[in-house]
Scaffold this motif. Structure first.
Motif, PDB file in Angstrom:
ATOM      1  N   VAL A  99       0.843  -1.204   0.000  1.00 42.49           N
ATOM      2  CA  VAL A  99       0.000   0.000   0.000  1.00 42.49           C
ATOM      3  C   VAL A  99       0.878   1.254   0.000  1.00 42.49           C
ATOM      4  O   VAL A  99       0.566   2.240  -0.677  1.00 42.49           O
ATOM      5  CB  VAL A  99      -0.981  -0.020   1.198  1.00 42.49           C
ATOM      6  CG1 VAL A  99      -1.760   1.291   1.281  1.00 42.49           C
ATOM      7  CG2 VAL A  99      -1.961  -1.176   1.061  1.00 42.49           C
ATOM      8  N   GLY A 100       1.985   1.181   0.717  1.00 43.00           N
ATOM      9  CA  GLY A 100       2.932   2.303   0.747  1.00 43.00           C
ATOM     10  C   GLY A 100       3.425   2.629  -0.652  1.00 43.00           C
ATOM     11  O   GLY A 100       3.471   3.797  -1.061  1.00 43.00           O
ATOM     12  N   LEU A 101       3.760   1.591  -1.392  1.00 39.16           N
ATOM     13  CA  LEU A 101       4.233   1.754  -2.770  1.00 39.16           C
ATOM     14  C   LEU A 101       3.129   2.362  -3.641  1.00 39.16           C
ATOM     15  O   LEU A 101       3.376   3.253  -4.465  1.00 39.16           O
ATOM     16  CB  LEU A 101       4.662   0.388  -3.334  1.00 39.16           C
ATOM     17  CG  LEU A 101       5.325   0.399  -4.703  1.00 39.16           C
ATOM     18  CD1 LEU A 101       6.671   1.104  -4.653  1.00 39.16           C
ATOM     19  CD2 LEU A 101       5.505  -1.030  -5.198  1.00 39.16           C
ATOM     20  N   LEU A 102       1.894   1.887  -3.410  1.00 32.57           N
ATOM     21  CA  LEU A 102       0.742   2.380  -4.171  1.00 32.57           C
ATOM     22  C   LEU A 102       0.519   3.878  -3.929  1.00 32.57           C
ATOM     23  O   LEU A 102       0.341   4.665  -4.869  1.00 32.57           O
ATOM     24  CB  LEU A 102      -0.508   1.584  -3.770  1.00 32.57           C
ATOM     25  CG  LEU A 102      -1.834   2.003  -4.389  1.00 32.57           C
ATOM     26  CD1 LEU A 102      -1.870   1.627  -5.854  1.00 32.57           C
ATOM     27  CD2 LEU A 102      -3.004   1.349  -3.653  1.00 32.57           C
ATOM     28  N   THR A 105       3.275   5.963  -5.548  1.00 29.12           N
ATOM     29  CA  THR A 105       3.082   6.057  -7.002  1.00 29.12           C
ATOM     30  C   THR A 105       1.940   7.028  -7.325  1.00 29.12           C
ATOM     31  O   THR A 105       2.051   7.849  -8.251  1.00 29.12           O
ATOM     32  CB  THR A 105       2.763   4.658  -7.589  1.00 29.12           C
ATOM     33  OG1 THR A 105       3.716   3.737  -7.095  1.00 29.12           O
ATOM     34  CG2 THR A 105       2.798   4.666  -9.106  1.00 29.12           C
ATOM     35  N   ALA A 106       0.845   6.931  -6.535  1.00 30.71           N
ATOM     36  CA  ALA A 106      -0.316   7.808  -6.774  1.00 30.71           C
ATOM     37  C   ALA A 106       0.072   9.267  -6.586  1.00 30.71           C
ATOM     38  O   ALA A 106      -0.326  10.138  -7.362  1.00 30.71           O
ATOM     39  CB  ALA A 106      -1.449   7.420  -5.829  1.00 30.71           C
ATOM     40  N   ARG A 107       0.876   9.550  -5.558  1.00 31.36           N
ATOM     41  CA  ARG A 107       1.313  10.941  -5.297  1.00 31.36           C
ATOM     42  C   ARG A 107       2.154  11.462  -6.442  1.00 31.36           C
ATOM     43  O   ARG A 107       1.997  12.590  -6.887  1.00 31.36           O
ATOM     44  CB  ARG A 107       2.117  10.971  -4.003  1.00 31.36           C
ATOM     45  CG  ARG A 107       1.222  11.171  -2.802  1.00 31.36           C
ATOM     46  CD  ARG A 107       2.025  11.463  -1.581  1.00 31.36           C
ATOM     47  NE  ARG A 107       1.193  11.432  -0.407  1.00 31.36           N
ATOM     48  CZ  ARG A 107       1.631  11.240   0.808  1.00 31.36           C
ATOM     49  NH1 ARG A 107       2.914  11.024   1.009  1.00 31.36           N
ATOM     50  NH2 ARG A 107       0.820  11.250   1.827  1.00 31.36           N
ATOM     51  N   ARG A 108       3.043  10.570  -6.935  1.00 32.72           N
ATOM     52  CA  ARG A 108       3.921  10.981  -8.037  1.00 32.72           C
ATOM     53  C   ARG A 108       3.089  11.326  -9.272  1.00 32.72           C
ATOM     54  O   ARG A 108       3.453  12.186 -10.063  1.00 32.72           O
ATOM     55  CB  ARG A 108       4.884   9.848  -8.380  1.00 32.72           C
ATOM     56  CG  ARG A 108       6.100   9.852  -7.488  1.00 32.72           C
ATOM     57  CD  ARG A 108       7.140   8.877  -7.976  1.00 32.72           C
ATOM     58  NE  ARG A 108       8.100   8.624  -6.918  1.00 32.72           N
ATOM     59  CZ  ARG A 108       8.704   7.470  -6.714  1.00 32.72           C
ATOM     60  NH1 ARG A 108       8.424   6.446  -7.476  1.00 32.72           N
ATOM     61  NH2 ARG A 108       9.582   7.337  -5.741  1.00 32.72           N
ATOM     62  N   LEU A 109       1.974  10.617  -9.445  1.00 36.61           N
ATOM     63  CA  LEU A 109       1.109  10.846 -10.608  1.00 36.61           C
ATOM     64  C   LEU A 109       0.099  11.954 -10.372  1.00 36.61           C
ATOM     65  O   LEU A 109      -0.692  12.277 -11.263  1.00 36.61           O
ATOM     66  CB  LEU A 109       0.364   9.549 -10.967  1.00 36.61           C
ATOM     67  CG  LEU A 109       1.225   8.387 -11.470  1.00 36.61           C
ATOM     68  CD1 LEU A 109       0.409   7.111 -11.541  1.00 36.61           C
ATOM     69  CD2 LEU A 109       1.798   8.706 -12.846  1.00 36.61           C
ATOM     70  N   GLY A 110       0.090  12.481  -9.167  1.00 37.47           N
ATOM     71  CA  GLY A 110      -0.833  13.554  -8.841  1.00 37.47           C
ATOM     72  C   GLY A 110      -2.255  13.085  -8.616  1.00 37.47           C
ATOM     73  O   GLY A 110      -3.213  13.825  -8.818  1.00 37.47           O
ATOM     74  N   GLU A 115      -9.808   9.675  -5.766  1.00 33.47           N
ATOM     75  CA  GLU A 115      -9.600   8.972  -7.040  1.00 33.47           C
ATOM     76  C   GLU A 115      -8.929   7.605  -6.808  1.00 33.47           C
ATOM     77  O   GLU A 115      -9.282   6.604  -7.427  1.00 33.47           O
ATOM     78  CB  GLU A 115      -8.730   9.843  -7.951  1.00 33.47           C
ATOM     79  CG  GLU A 115      -8.782   9.438  -9.417  1.00 33.47           C
ATOM     80  CD  GLU A 115      -7.890  10.322 -10.302  1.00 33.47           C
ATOM     81  OE1 GLU A 115      -7.601   9.905 -11.425  1.00 33.47           O
ATOM     82  OE2 GLU A 115      -7.474  11.407  -9.846  1.00 33.47           O
ATOM     83  N   LEU A 116      -7.975   7.624  -5.879  1.00 33.95           N
ATOM     84  CA  LEU A 116      -7.256   6.383  -5.549  1.00 33.95           C
ATOM     85  C   LEU A 116      -8.209   5.359  -4.941  1.00 33.95           C
ATOM     86  O   LEU A 116      -8.187   4.167  -5.280  1.00 33.95           O
ATOM     87  CB  LEU A 116      -6.116   6.697  -4.562  1.00 33.95           C
ATOM     88  CG  LEU A 116      -5.211   5.530  -4.185  1.00 33.95           C
ATOM     89  CD1 LEU A 116      -4.494   4.968  -5.398  1.00 33.95           C
ATOM     90  CD2 LEU A 116      -4.178   5.959  -3.156  1.00 33.95           C
TER      91      LEU A 116
END
Lengths: 138, 320
Positions: A99-102, A105-110, A115-116
Motif C-alpha cells: 500500500v505504501g508503494l501504491l 506512485t499515486a502521489r507521483r502521478l498527482g 480517485e485512488l
C-alpha cells in the motif's frame, strides 16, 4: 491445479534470490504453503526458473536463517512451524509495503485520495468477480 | 534352367544386421531433421491438429469451447517440435543399437544381441523397443531443454512443490509393470529353461532393462523444466501439464507394449528350451502377456490421464 507458482521477473529491481525469498515468505504467511509442506528441490526450481542452482541455495539459506523453512537430508527443504503471530506480522508488513508503494506512485502521478479509493474499489470488484486470486498465485 | 540367384549369406549375418539398423537409424534421423526443418510447411496444412489440441484444452479446462484457438495453435506447434525431437532421438537410439550390434559381433558376442541371423527376426525387436523407449524419454527431455528458447519472453515460473511422477500417473501402474516383468523372469527360472541355455535369460533381462529405463525416463519427464507456452502463467502451467502427461502416457503405453511382446517372445523361447514344466510355464507366460495387453488397452483408452494427482482419470472431472 490451483497450487501457487513462483514467478521470477527479470525486470524487477530485486535480485532473483531476493524475489524467491520474498515470494516464499508471502506464500507461507498467506497460508498457501502450510507447515511441513515440501518445497521443490534446488535443481527443479533452478531449472524451472532458468537460474543457477547457487541462487536457489542462497535463497533457501536465507529463508532458513530467518526461520521460515527447515532443511533435512531426508525430506529436503520444508516449511517450518512458524507461529501465528509471525505469520500475521509478515502479512501486515507485506500489505503495508504494497500500500505504501501504491500511495507513493499515486502521489507521483498527482492522483488524489478519492480517485485512488475509487480505483482501488474498482480493482477489488474485478478481482472478486474473477475469484479473488492474484494471477501469479492462481 | 538357370538357378535363381541366392541371397548372399552376409545379408543375414549379425554384422549386416548391425549395419542395417545403423543405416536405418541414420536415415530416420535425416527424415526427422527434414520434418523439424519443414515445420512451417507441415503445420500450415494441418488444421486437424489444431482442432485436436483445442478439444484437449477444453477437456483439461484450460479454455472454454467458444474461446479463440490461438493457444491450441501455439500448443500444436510446441507438440510438433517435441515430436520431431522425439523422432530424431528414437532414430539416434536405433543407430546406436545398430552400432552396438556391430561392436558385439566384432567382440564375438553376437548371440547376446541377436541370436537369430535374420534382421527382421522377432529377436531383434526387443532391441528396437528399447531404442523406442529411450528415444521417447530422452527426446522429450532434450526438447524441453531446447524448448526454453521457443517459449515466450515473459517472466519465468516454477512450482512450489516437488514435481513427481505420481502427479501424472497413479503409482499402481509401476507395481503392475513390475509384476508383469517379475512373472516371466520367475517362470523362466522355474521352468529350467535358464539351466539349458543362458539365451533363455536374454528376453527377461531386456524386459527388466525396459522396465527400469521406462520408469527412469517417465520420472525424468515429470521432473523436466516447466515450459512457457502462454503469456498467462497459470494457463502455461496447465498446457505444460497437458503435454507432459501425454509424453508420460506414451511411455507407459510403450512400456506395457514391450512387456506384452516380451512375454509372447519368451513363451516361444521356453517352448524350445524348457524341460517337462515347459508347457505350463509357456501357458502362464501367454496369460501374463494377455494381461499386459489388457493393461495396454486400458492405458490407451485413458489418453494422458492415468490417475495422477494433477491429471486424474479419463472420463472423470479434472482435479481442482
Amino acid at each position: 491445479v490451483s497450487e501457487p507458482l513462483l514467478v521470477l521477473d527479470p525486470a524487477a529491481p530485486l535480485s532473483p534470490s531476493e524475489q524467491i525469498v520474498e515470494q516464499l515468505r508471502l506464500q507461507i504467511a498467506a497460508g498457501r504453503l502450510p507447515f511441513g509442506a515440501g518445497l521443490p528441490s534446488v535443481r527443479q526450481l533452478a531449472r524451472d526458473l532458468g537460474i543457477a542452482p547457487n541462487t536457489v541455495v542462497r535463497a533457501y539459506n536465507e529463508l532458513r536463517r530467518q526461520g521460515w523453512v527447515v532443511a533435512s537430508a531426508r525430506r529436503g527443504v520444508a516449511v517450518a512451524d512458524v507461529g501465528a503471530a509471525v505469520l500475521g506480522g509478515e502479512r501486515r508488513r507485506a500489505i503495508e509495503q504494497a500500500v505504501g508503494l501504491l500511495v507513493t506512485t499515486a502521489r507521483r502521478l498527482g492522483v488524489d485520495g478519492s480517485e485512488l479509493r475509487l480505483e482501488l474499489e474498482r480493482q477489488l470488484t474485478i478481482a472478486a468477480a474473477a475469484g479473488g486470486a492474484p494471477k501469479a498465485s492462481s | 534352367m538357370t538357378p535363381l540367384p541366392t541371397v548372399p549369406d552376409w545379408v543375414f549375418s549379425p554384422l549386416a544386421n548391425g549395419a542395417f539398423f545403423l543405416l536405418l537409424g541414420l536415415l530416420a534421423a535425416c527424415l526427422g531433421t527434414v520434418r523439424w526443418l519443414g515445420e512451417d510447411r507441415w503445420l500450415r496444412r494441418s488444421a486437424a491438429g489444431d482442432r485436436r489440441w483445442r478439444a484437449r484444452l477444453v477437456a483439461w479446462r484450460v479454455q472454454g469451447e467458444d474461446e479463440a484457438s490461438d493457444l491450441a495453435r501455439q500448443l500444436h506447434v510446441y507438440w510438433y517440435r517435441v515430436n520431431s525431437a522425439i523422432a530424431i532421438a528414437i532414430a539416434a537410439a536405433v543407430a546406436v543399437a545398430g552400432l552396438g550390434q556391430l561392436l558385439a559381433t566384432r567382440l564375438g558376442a553376437a548371440g547376446l544381441v541377436n541370436p537369430s541371423r535374420d534382421p527382421f527376426d522377432t529377436s531383434n525387436l526387443p532391441l528396437l523397443y528399447l531404442a523406442l523407449v529411450a528415444g521417447t524419454g530422452l527426446g522429450y527431455v532434450a526438447a524441453v531443454r531446447l524448448g526454453r528458447r521457443w517459449g515466450t519472453d515473459g517472466p519465468r515460473y516454477g512450482d512450489l512443490h516437488r514435481r513427481r511422477l505420481a502427479d501424472y500417473r497413479r503409482f499402481g501402474w509401476r507395481w503392475l509393470a513390475a509384476a508383469l516383468t517379475a512373472l516371466p523372469v520367475g517362470l523362466t527360472l522355474a521352468s529350467g529353461a535358464a539351466a539349458s541355455s543362458w539365451l533363455a535369460l536374454v528376453v527377461p533381462a531386456e524386459m527388466v532393462l525396459a522396465l527400469v529405463s521406462a520408469e527412469l525416463l517417465m520420472a525424468a519427464a515429470a521432473a523436466a523444466p516447466r515450459m512457457v507456452v502462454a503469456a498467462e502463467l497459470a494457463v502455461a502451467r496447465r498446457c505444460d501439464d497437458l503435454v507432459r502427461a501425454n509424453v508420460i502416457w506414451r511411455l507407459q503405453a510403450t512400456q506395457l507394449m514391450g512387456l506384452a511382446f516380451g512375454c509372447m517372445l519368451q513363451a516361444d523361447v521356453i517352448r524350445s528350451l524348457a524341460g517337462p514344466s515347459g508347457p505350463a510355464a509357456r501357458l502362464l507366460l501367454l496369460v501374463v502377456g494377455v494381461l499386459a495387453i489388457v493393461a495396454l488397452v486400458i492405458v490407451a483408452a485413458n489418453e494422458g490421464r492415468l490417475g495422477g494427482r494433477v491429471t486424474g482419470w479419463a472420463g472423470r472431472p479434472m482435479p481442482e
